[in-house]
Write an enzyme that holds these catalytic residues in place. Structure first.
Site, PDB file in Angstrom:
ATOM      1  N   GLY A 168       0.814  -1.213   0.000  1.00 13.01           N
ATOM      2  CA  GLY A 168       0.000   0.000   0.000  1.00 13.01           C
ATOM      3  C   GLY A 168       0.843   1.255   0.000  1.00 13.01           C
ATOM      4  N   ASP A 169       1.888   1.259   0.838  1.00 15.35           N
ATOM      5  CA  ASP A 169       2.794   2.411   0.872  1.00 15.35           C
ATOM      6  C   ASP A 169       3.509   2.587  -0.461  1.00 15.35           C
ATOM      7  OD1 ASP A 169       2.463   3.405   3.490  1.00 15.35           O
ATOM      8  OD2 ASP A 169       3.685   1.796   4.303  1.00 15.35           O
ATOM      9  N   SER A 170       3.964   1.484  -1.021  1.00 16.93           N
ATOM     10  CA  SER A 170       4.745   1.573  -2.257  1.00 16.93           C
ATOM     11  C   SER A 170       3.892   2.074  -3.419  1.00 16.93           C
ATOM     12  CB  SER A 170       5.354   0.205  -2.600  1.00 16.93           C
ATOM     13  OG  SER A 170       6.284  -0.177  -1.601  1.00 16.93           O
TER      14      SER A 170
END
Length: 402
Positions: A168-170
Site C-alpha cells: 500500500g505504501d509503495s
C-alpha cells in the site's frame, strides 16, 4: 552520458516510513536533488526497521537512496524557519504526516505558497486531505484492508493474510511521484502561474490500493459479485497457479489462453483435457479448475524445477520459477539489465560489506540507470545543504544543532 530527466528539480522531503520516501526515491532515481529532513538523533524510524546489524537498516538504505539527509527539529521555531528558507529554493515539498500537521506547525499550503508561489506540494495520508475520515491515522496495512485488497489475499478457508511487503505504501509512493511529475509538467508548459489547488497532489493510501483492484467494484455493481479469496489462483482465470516439483520447489504456470491451453495439455500428456468440450474457453476451465490443477500437479511433481521449466518454455507456455533473494542476485536477466547493483555498506562488521541493491525502474536505454548512492547516514548532508543553499555559517549551523 547518464540520462537524468529530472535533473535541476529540487525536492524537500518531510516524509517518514515508506510512502513519501518511496516517492522521493523515485524522483531522486531520475535525477532530482532530494533533501530529506529527519529528526535529530533518531531520524526516520525506518532506520531501525529490520535492522540486523550496524546502525541503519537495508530497508532505509533502499527506500532512501539517491537522497541527501539533513536533521532539523520541526517542533522548534528555528527548525521551521529553516524549512521555509529551504522552500524558497525547492520545486517540490513531499510529506506524509497526518492531515493538519503541517498547518499546526505553521507550514500549511497557504504559508508555503506565500514563500514559493510555484511550489508543488505532494501530500500522502491514510484517507486523503478531505472527507469524513481524513483526520484518522492509518498505515498501509489498514489501507490494504479498506481498499479491498486484503479480502482477496489468502486461501478461502482461512482468514485474509497480508502480502510480504508494504504494498500500500509503495503504490501510494508511485502515484505520488507520478502526480508530482504531472504538476511539474503542467507548470513547465504554462505561461501563467498555476493556482495553488492545482499544485497540491493529494494521495490517499486506501485510494491507491482501490485503484489497482481492477473490476472489483464494477463486478459487484453489475453482477452482484463479491470476489472471494482463491489462494494462488486468480478469480475467473484458469489454469494459472503454483505447482510443486520433485526437488521441493514450486513453479508458476499461466496456461489460461485458449491456444496456450491446447499446447499445455499436450505437454503434460493430457490430450483428453485438450479435447474436452467443457475446457475450450476460460469460463469452462474456471469451473473445472480443481480437476485441471490436479492434473498439472501430477505432471510437475515428476520433474525438477529446471526440467519442468525447460519443457514448458520449449512449448511456449508462460512459466517461471518462484525466486528467493538468493535466486534473484545471481539471475542473468536481472544482471544483464543492471538490476542488481553493489555498494559498500556498514553492516556492523569490522569492514563495510559489498551489498546488492535493486536497480532503477523503468529502464531508459538498455540498462537500469546507476544508483548514485544508497540511503545516507543521519544528517550526513546537513552542513553541505545549509551552507551551500542557505549560506549559513558554521557557527549558525552549530547553534541550530545545539
Amino acid at each position: 552520458m547518464e540520462i537524468r530527466p529530472l535533473a535541476g528539480v529540487r525536492v524537500l522531503e518531510l516524509g517518514n516510513y515508506i510512502a513519501a520516501p518511496t516517492a522521493g526515491r523515485i524522483l531522486g532515481d531520475f535525477g532530482a536533488e532530494v533533501i530529506k529532513v529527519e529528526r535529530p538523533k533518531t531520524g526516520d524510524e525506518l532506520r531501525n526497521w529490520r535492522l540486523y546489524g550496524g546502525d541503519t537498516s537495508m530497508l532505509y538504505r533502499t527506500v532512501n537512496r539517491n537522497k541527501k539527509s539533513i536533521t532539523l527539529d520541526l517542533r522548534t521555531d528555528a527548525g521551521r524557519a529553516v524549512v521555509l528558507d529551504l522552500i524558497r529554493h525547492c520545486d517540490v515539498l513531499l510529506e506524509n504526516f497526518r492531515p493538519g500537521m503541517l498547518e499546526k506547525w505553521g507550514l500549511g499550503p497557504e504559508v508555503l505558497d506565500e514563500v514559493n508561489p510555484d511550489l508543488v506540494i505532494t501530500r500522502i495520508s491514510a484517507y486523503g486531505q478531505t472527507g469524513p475520515l481524513s483526520q484518522r491515522p492509518g498505515f498501509a496495512a489498514v489501507a490494504e484492508a479498506v481498499g479491498g485488497l486484503r479480502e482477496l489475499v489468502g486461501d478461502p478457508d482461512r482468514p485474509p493474510v497480508r502480502v510480504g511487503v508494504s504494498i500500500g505504501d509503495s503504490i501510494a509512493g508511485i502515484y505520488a511521484a507520478f502526480g508530482t511529475v504531472l504538476a511539474l509538467f503542467q507548470r513547465r508548459g504554462s505561461e501563467q502561474r498555476i493556482p495553488l489547488p492545482q499544485r497540491i497532489i493529494d494521495v490517499a493510501l486506501n485510494e491507491s490500493i482501490l485503484s489497482v483492484m481492477e473490476s472489483l467494484v464494477p463486478d459487484y455493481e453489475a453482477y452482484g459479485i463479491n470476489r472471494q479469496r482463491v489462494g494462488g489462483r486468480m478469480e475467473g482465470i484458469a489454469p494459472s497457479n503454483a505447482y510443486p516439483c520433485s526437488d521441493g520447489t514450486s513453479i508458476i504456470i499461466g496456461g489460461n489462453g485458449d491456444a496456450i491451453f491446447q499446447r499445455y495439455m499436450q505437454v503434460i500428456d493430457r490430450p483428453d483435457l485438450a479435447a474436452d468440450p467443457e475446457l475450450q474457453d476460460n469460463a469452462g476451465r474456471w469451473r473445472h479448475r480443481d480437476r485441471l490443477d490436479a492434473a498439472i500437479g501430477e505432471w510437475t511433481v515428476r520433474h525438477t524445477r529446471e526440467e519442468a521449466l525447460a519443457i514448458l518454455e520449449q512449448a511456449g507456455i508462460p512459466c517461471g520459477p518462484i525466486y528467493t533473494a538468493a535466486d534473484i542476485v545471481v539471475d542473468e536477466q536481472y544482471r544483464a539489465r543492471n538490476m542488481i547493483q553493489h555498494f559498500p555498506v556498514d553492516v556492523g562488521a569490522d569492514e563495510p560489506k559489498q551489498v546488492a541493491f535493486t536497480g532503477i525502474v523503468p529502464v531508459i536505454g538498455e540498462h537500469s540507470l546507476p544508483i548514485r548512492n544508497v540511503g545516507p547516514d543521519l544528517g550526513e548532508h546537513t552542513r553541505e545543504v545549509l551552507s551551500e543553499l542557505l549560506g549559513m555559517s558554521d557557527a549558525e549551523i552549530a547553534a541550530l544543532e545545539a
